[in-house]
Write an enzyme that holds these catalytic residues in place. Structure first.
Site, mmCIF file in Angstrom:
data_model
loop_
_atom_site.group_PDB
_atom_site.id
_atom_site.type_symbol
_atom_site.label_atom_id
_atom_site.label_comp_id
_atom_site.label_asym_id
_atom_site.label_seq_id
_atom_site.Cartn_x
_atom_site.Cartn_y
_atom_site.Cartn_z
ATOM 1 N N ASP A 179 -24.813 3.642 -0.597
ATOM 2 C CA ASP A 179 -24.158 2.476 -0.061
ATOM 3 C C ASP A 179 -24.669 2.162 1.351
ATOM 4 O O ASP A 179 -24.731 0.984 1.754
ATOM 5 C CB ASP A 179 -22.737 2.771 0.039
ATOM 6 C CG ASP A 179 -22.265 2.838 -1.473
ATOM 7 O OD1 ASP A 179 -22.701 2.001 -2.191
ATOM 8 O OD2 ASP A 179 -21.099 3.414 -1.880
ATOM 9 N N ARG A 194 -21.563 -4.024 -2.699
ATOM 10 C CA ARG A 194 -22.090 -4.013 -1.236
ATOM 11 C C ARG A 194 -22.597 -5.123 -0.789
ATOM 12 O O ARG A 194 -22.401 -5.355 0.429
ATOM 13 C CB ARG A 194 -23.017 -3.018 -1.213
ATOM 14 C CG ARG A 194 -22.295 -1.548 -1.723
ATOM 15 C CD ARG A 194 -21.103 -1.320 -1.178
ATOM 16 N NE ARG A 194 -20.351 -0.052 -1.712
ATOM 17 C CZ ARG A 194 -19.521 0.265 -1.496
ATOM 18 N NH1 ARG A 194 -18.399 -0.737 -1.022
ATOM 19 N NH2 ARG A 194 -18.591 1.317 -1.794
ATOM 20 N N ASP A 227 -10.579 7.388 6.843
ATOM 21 C CA ASP A 227 -12.027 7.388 7.444
ATOM 22 C C ASP A 227 -12.290 6.296 8.221
ATOM 23 O O ASP A 227 -12.881 6.330 9.531
ATOM 24 C CB ASP A 227 -13.082 7.538 6.432
ATOM 25 C CG ASP A 227 -13.044 9.057 5.643
ATOM 26 O OD1 ASP A 227 -11.882 9.469 5.673
ATOM 27 O OD2 ASP A 227 -14.135 9.267 4.962
ATOM 28 N N SER A 238 -13.998 11.954 -4.416
ATOM 29 C CA SER A 238 -13.700 10.680 -3.749
ATOM 30 C C SER A 238 -14.082 9.472 -4.550
ATOM 31 O O SER A 238 -14.794 9.485 -5.467
ATOM 32 C CB SER A 238 -15.003 10.608 -2.371
ATOM 33 O OG SER A 238 -16.166 10.260 -3.034
#
Lengths: 406, 406, 406, 406
Positions: free
Chosen positions: A128, A99, A17, A182
Site C-alpha cells: 500500500d 489506493r 494508528d 489486521s
C-alpha cells in the site's frame, strides 16, 4: 525529516494508528495536519473521525470527510471489472484499486489547502505504501511524502500505545492487546492478514471472516438473480436499474447471504516477499463472473483472447500501484474499446459459497444458433470449408514433420 | 474421394456414428478398415466395440483396443495442469487434451499396419476435426485423412439411421430419436452440447449432468483432503501415493460426490463460431486449484507471473489443436522448467459444488514468516529500503507528471 | 460458380492479368463488371486502365479510378508507423497495409453500384487473397467473392496469353515470355518475388531493384535531414510542412537517392509456407527509424515497452489481413493513446544504403539532463535511493537463492 | 558502513576510479581487499592491474586476473543472440550481458577466499549497479555489498583526484581534467555516455568512436562473408570453424573495417531516467542479423513468432539485470528449445556501415521451392484449400459485420 514541512494532508481513518500518526506529525514536523477521511464503503461511521481530528487540534476547515463511493465504483472498480482482472489467477484486487483514488483525492486537497506534503499510515513492508506514493508522485511530482512507519521508532505495539496514552489519544480496549489480524475494508472487499494468518498451512479461523456468512450457514436453497450490463458495466439487478455503488452494495448483500467470495491466498507482494491474506469479495466475485458471462455472447474471439492475454499484465500493474501510468491507461484504452457492445443480461445462481452462470443473452449477441446448430443450418456454414482451413493450418506442421519425422 | 485408399485406421468408439462410418468407408473407398478404440477413462466397456468391429468384417488383427489412461494423464493432462491452463478464463480443456493422444496412437497403428489413411467421426463444424487432423498431419505429413461428416450425404439423423438399418448395423432404441444433446467423455471430463443446450439463455436441464451430483444434493458436511505434488505433478491424496490415472479417478469420485466442476459456457470455436457447452470436470477442477495452491508457496513471483502471462496462449494452442507444434513445445519447456521445486502439500475443502484451498506447505517454500511478519523481524527486512524502491519506481512517473500536469 | 452473379466490382490494375480476369468474369458469370483502379502511389498512369476497361465493354459510369494516396498514407500507413510495426523483425508491411484500403473502397463501390460480388487478381498461394477477402467479409458479410485464380483453368502463362489473344486483350511484348519475377508497388514500397528469387541462397539480381539506387552508386557524401512529428505522425521535412502523401513521396526520393530500404527476406506466409521476397521501402525505412527517434525522448518507458511487446502481434495481424478486426483496433486504441505527446524533431543521416539518427529533440521531452548528468545534479536524484531499489528488487531472488543455492 | 567487513572482493579494472575504491575500502572498512580483473575482450592489458593492486598492498594470492572471453561469448552472448535480443528495438545489450558474468565470478572468488563482501565501481545513477548487485544477491543471498559511489563523499572529480594524490595512486595526465565522456568495453561492444553526449540533439562527435571506422572512410567495395550456424550458434566464418570468442573477434575486425554497428540511442534506464548513449557493436550487429537469416529458413512460423513476442521481455530482463532469475531462465528454456535445427549458412554483404543478408541455406530448411513456386507445383499445394481457410478465418468477422455494420 530533513525538510521543513508546513502543512501535510494525512489519509486519516480515525483509528488508533492514524491518530498516533496525526499527533506524531504535529510533533515531529511542527506542521499543520489536514485530515482526509474517505467513505469508500468500508461500512464505518466517519463522523467520529471528524470529532477526533478536531479534538486533536485540526482546524475544522482542514478536516475533509468525503463520500467517494460512487466515484470509486464507477471510475475505478468498473474499469477494472471490464478487464476481468485477477491477480495471480485468483485475487480481485480489492485493496489495490482503492489506493489510487485516495491518493488522487489527497493531492486534490493538498492543492486546495496549499499543503506541501502528504502522509499515509501504510507500513514499510506492504504494497500500500507503494500504491499511495506512486499515486502521489504521478499526480504531484514535487510533493513531499511522509511515511511514518518507515521513519519513526514506534516499532512495537507497546510503544505505539504508550505514545497514544502520553498524548491523550483514546485507545479502545480491544486495541490494547495485539490484534490477532489486521484488516482493510471498502465496498469491494475486506482483506485480513498478519498474526493468526501468518502460517499458510493453518486454516483461516472462522472469526476472521466478517463480510460473508460461512457457506455452511448459507441458505439451503439457491437464489437466482440477473445482472444487466451496458457497454461493459453493470446497470441493473433483477431488472432494477441502480447506480454503480448501489448496485455493488446490493450484490454484496446477496454475496454475503450466500457465503460467496472468500479467498485464502498466498500472494507475491511487489516489495519482494510472499504474504498470506484472506479476502472477502462478495459482490465483486458475482460481478466478475457476470461480466465474463455477458462477454461470452457479445465479445468477438479476437477481442476476447487479446483481453485474456493482456489481463495478467493489467492486474499486475494495479497490484503494484501503477494505476496512474501510461501503460495502464494504454491497456485501459484497448479494453474500453472492446466494451462498446458488451450489453446484455446474465442469469446467475448463488448457492452455498459459489456463483455460477445459468444463462446469458444480449441484443448484440454474436452467438448464432443458425450457424452452430447440429441440425440442418440451411447453408449458413459450409462444412467443406473446414477441409481447406485445416489443410492450410496444417501446412507448416507438415513441412516440419517431413523435415523432422521422416 | 478421388484418391485410392487401401487401408484406413478409424478412431472407433463402437457407437452408432462410428459404426456407420466404418461401413461407409468399406463401401465408399472399397478399402480395409482398421479400428482403434481407446480407453481414456470414459467409463465404457470397450469389448463390445471389438465385437461389433469383428461383426462388421474387420480382421481380428486389425482391431486395436488400448488402455491409454495412464499415458493420457501422465503425458497430456499433467503437463497441461502444470500450465494452469484455462481456455477463455474458465474451461479446463477436457476434450482438447484427448485429441492429440488419439491422433498419435492412430498414426502409430497406421505405421504398424501399413495403412495409408486415417479417419475420425468428428463433424465439420467443430474443433475436434481440427485437433485430430493437425495431429495426423504433424506426425505423418503425407497421410490421407478421411472426414466422413464433411464428405457424405448422410446429413440428417433419419438418413444415418436408414443407412445403418440397410447395413445391419444395430441401432439402440434411444438412438432412434434425436438425442437431446451430444456428449464426449474421458477421465478428465464429460462435455455436452447441442439441441437442448443451443439457446445460451436456457438453463442446462438437470438430466444433462452425468458426472457430478447436483450441489444441492451433495453432503451437508464439507470434506477436507490433501493433495501432494512433486515437481508440479500430483502424486498422492491424503498422503497415499498413487499413479496419475488412479489419482485423477480418485479426485473424480470426490468431485462427483460434492458436485464440483460443473461449467455452463459459451465459448469461441477455432472454426469461427460461438457454441454453448456444458462441462463436468470434477477431479480436474480440484487438481487445477490444488496446483495453484502449491505454486503459491514454491514458485517465485517472476516465474509465476510469466506463467500467468503465457497461459492464455498455451490454452488457445491446445484448444485449437496445436499440441504437436513447436510453439506449444516451447511454452511447455518454459513451464516445465519452472516446476522443479513445485513440491508440497495442499489442503482443500470440498463442499456443495465448490473447492477451496485452506492450507499449503512445502519443503521448498519461499514463504518466509520471518520476513513478512508484522512483528519484529529482527532485521530480515529493512523498511527504509522501501523508500528508495518507491522513489526510483516513481521517477519516470514524476518526470511525466512534471511534463503533463504542471 | 454455382451462384448467379449480377454485378461484380473488380480490383483492376489495367495490366494483363486483371484484364484477363475482367473478360473471364464477363464470360463465365455473364455478369456486369465494374472496375476499380486505385492510385496508391504505385507510380503508374491510371488513365490507360480506364481506356482499357471501356474498350472491354465496361460502362463509363462503372469505371472507378480513385486517387487514394492521401487516405492511404494518413489512415493506414501512419497508424501502422505509430506502432513501429515490423513483421518478423525486418519487414515494413508495404503490401499488407494496402490491401484493406482497396477492399474497403471496393465494398463502398459495390454498395454504390448495387453489386452483389467483388473480385481480385491475387493467387491462391499468397497472403493477398486473404487480406482482400477478410476485408470484404468484415465490411460486407454477405458479399460474394470471386477469386479467379482459385477457380479457373488458366493455370499456365501460355494459356493465359492464349485466352488474352482469343479475346483481343492487348499483350505487351515483355509479357509474352515469363516474367523473371513479379512485383507489387505502392507509395510505401515495391515488392518482388518468384522465379529468379525462388532460391533463397541466390543473391537478388541487381535488375530486380527499381525503387532505389544501388548503395554503391549512391552519393559519396551523406545527406542530413530533419523530420518533424506531431502526435506520432510525420508532418514536415527539413522544417517544411507537407501532407502525409507528399511527405512520404519526398522521403521516397531521398531514400531512393541514397539506396535506402532494400530488404532480402525469407518470410512465413499466413497460408503456411515460407516465401522469399525482395522489398524496397525507401521512405518508409527512414520514417520508421525517425519515429523511434522521436519516441525515444517523448515516450515514457512503461508505454514504450508495452508498445514493443504488443508490436509483433500487431504486425502479425496486419500481415495476416486482420486490419478490420476488433483485436487490431484494440491494439490501435492503445498505441494511439500513447502518441499524444510524440511531437518533436529527429535529425537523420542518409548514406550509402543506411539511415541513422544523429539527434532528436521535443518540446515534450522526458529526457532530463539535470537528472541524468554525471555532474552534480543538485539533488535531482538521490543516489542512496538506488540501494533500497536494488534491495527490494533483489528480495525475491535472495529468498530463492537461500532455498536453491544454500 | 555500519557492519564490520573482513574481506571484500572488488571488481577491479586497474583504472583510476577502482584504484581509488580499492584504497577507500581499505581505509573505510579496515578490511582486506581482494581484486578481480576480468578479460572480457575489452582490449586492454590486464597485467598492469595486477601490478597496481600489488603496489596498493593486495596480497598476491588475493589478486585474480581471469581470461573469461570464451565463457563470456559461449554462455552469455550466444544464448542472448539465440533470442535475437534488442532492447527498445535497437540496442544489442553489450554492457548488460557482461555484468552477470562478472558478478558470478566475484561470488565464486568470494567463496574461495572466504570473503564476506563484494564491491564494484558502478555509480548510483546507472543500471550497472543493479545488474551487479542482483547477480550478487541471487547467487549469494547473504553477501554484503559495498557500492562506494553511493556511500562516499568523493562526489566530484576534483575530490576524487585529491584522494588519489593523497594516497599515492598514480593519476595519468588525461584523467586530470574531466573526461569528455565515459566508456565501457568488452568483446561485444564499446559504450560511451556522459558529458559531450548529454544533449540528445547534439551529434556524437567523431572522436567518441573507437571500435569502428567512420562508414565514410570504409572501403568503397563491399565485402561478402558467410557465417555458419549450428543449433543457433555461430561456428564458422567463410567456412572456417572457430571458437565462440575467436569468431566474435573476427566479426569485430570485419565490422570495424566496414564501419558497422554504430548506434546513437536515447534509452530508458531501469532506475527511471532516460539517458543518451553511443554504442559500437561491430561483430554483434553482424551476428544478430546473420542469426535472423538462418532462422528464416529453419524456424517454423509458430516458433519464430512466439520468439518475436517473447523477445522484448527477454531483452528487458537482461537490461534490468535479471539474468539470474527464474523468468529469464524459463524464457531461455523456450528459446533454446527452438534452436535444435537452426543450422545453416548465411551470406552477408558488409558495406559502408551496413550489413545485409544476400542468401541463406540449411540442411534443415523448411523453405520449399516446390510448394511456393509460381510455376506448376504438381499438386504440392491445392489452391482451393485457400477458400475454406479464408472462409473460416472470416466467419467471426462476418458475424461481427452482420451485427455492427448491417
Amino acid at each position: 525529516m530533513s525538510e521543513k514541512i508546513n502543512r501535510v494532508v494525512l489519509a486519516y481513518s480515525g483509528g488508533l494508528d492514524t491518530s498516533v500518526i496525526l499527533k506524531w506529525l504535529q510533533q515531529t514536523y511542527g506542521c499543520e495536519v489536514v485530515t482526509f477521511t474517505a467513505d469508500l464503503g468500508q461500512g464505518e461511521e466517519l463522523e467520529p473521525a471528524r470529532a477526533k481530528a478536531e479534538m486533536m487540534g485540526v482546524k475544522p476547515e482542514h478536516i475533509f470527510v468525503d463520500d467517494l463511493r460512487e466515484e470509486f465504483v464507477k471510475d475505478y472498480i468498473y474499469p477494472m471489472m471490464r478487464a476481468n482482472a485477477l491477480y495471480e489467477g485468483l485475487y480481485l484486487l480489492g485493496t489495490s484499486i482503492a489506493r489510487p483514488l485516495i491518493a488522487k483525492r489527497q493531492i486534490e486537497i493538498a492543492r486546495m489547502v496549499n499543503a506541501d506534503a502528504v502522509s499515509h499510515g501504510a507500513t514499510g513492508k506492504g504494497n500500500d505504501q507503494v500504491r499511495f506514493e506512486l499515486g502521489y508522485y504521478a499526480l504531484a511530482p514535487d510533493i513531499k511524502v511522509i511515511a511514518p512507519w518507515r521513519e519513526w521508532d514506534l516499532t512495537s505495539r507497546t510503544r505505539l500505545i504508550e505514545f497514544a496514552e502520553q498524548h491523550q489519544i483514546p485507545v479502545s480496549k480491544d486495541k490494547r492487546g495485539e490484534s490477532p489480524f489486521s484488516t482493510d475494508a471498502n465496498i469491494l472487499h475486506t482483506s485480513s492478514e498478519g498474526k493468526v494468518l501468518e502460517d499458510p498451512w493453518d486454516e483461516v479461523p472462522d472469526y476472521v471472516y466478517s463480510r460473508t456468512v460461512n457457506p455452511e450457514d448459507a441458505p439451503d436453497v439457491p437464489q437466482v438473480i440477473t445482472v444487466d450490463f451496458e457497454r461493459g458495466d453493470a446497470v441493473a439487478i433483477n431488472g432494477e436499474g441502480m447506480s454503480p455503488a448501489t448496485l455493488l452494495a446490493k450484490l454484496n448483500d446477496l454475496g454475503r447471504a450466500h457465503g460467496i467470495g472468500r479467498l485464502d491466498l498466498v500472494e507475491n507482494r511487489f516489495v519482494g516477499m510472499k504474504s498470506r491474506g484472506m479476502y472477502e469479495t462478495p459482490g465483486g466475485t458475482i460481478l466478475h463472473l457476470a461480466h465474463r458471462g455477458v462477454e461470452q455472447v457479445t465479445l468477438d474471439r479476437g477481442a476476447a483472447h487479446l483481453k485474456d492475454e493482456l489481463m495478467p499484465r493489467y492486474a499486475e500493474l494495479l497490484y503494484n500501484g501503477f494505476w496512474f501510468s501510461p501503460e495502464r491507461e494504454m491497456l485501459q484504452a484497448a479494453i474500453d474499446y472492446s466494451q462498446e457492445k458488451v450489453t446484455g443480461t446474465v442469469r446467475l445462481k448463488l448457492y452455498k459459497g459459489s456463483v455460477s452462470i445459468t444463462g446469458r443473452k444480449s441484443p448484440h449477441s454474436l452467438y448464432s444458433e443458425k450457424v452452430v446448430t447440429f441440425e440442418d443450418d440451411q447453408g449458413a456454414y459450409d462444412q467443406r470449408d473446414a477441409e481447406g482451413f485445416i489443410k492450410l493450418n496444417a501446412l507448416r506442421l507438415r513441412l516440419l514433420g517431413r523435415r523432422d519425422h521422416a
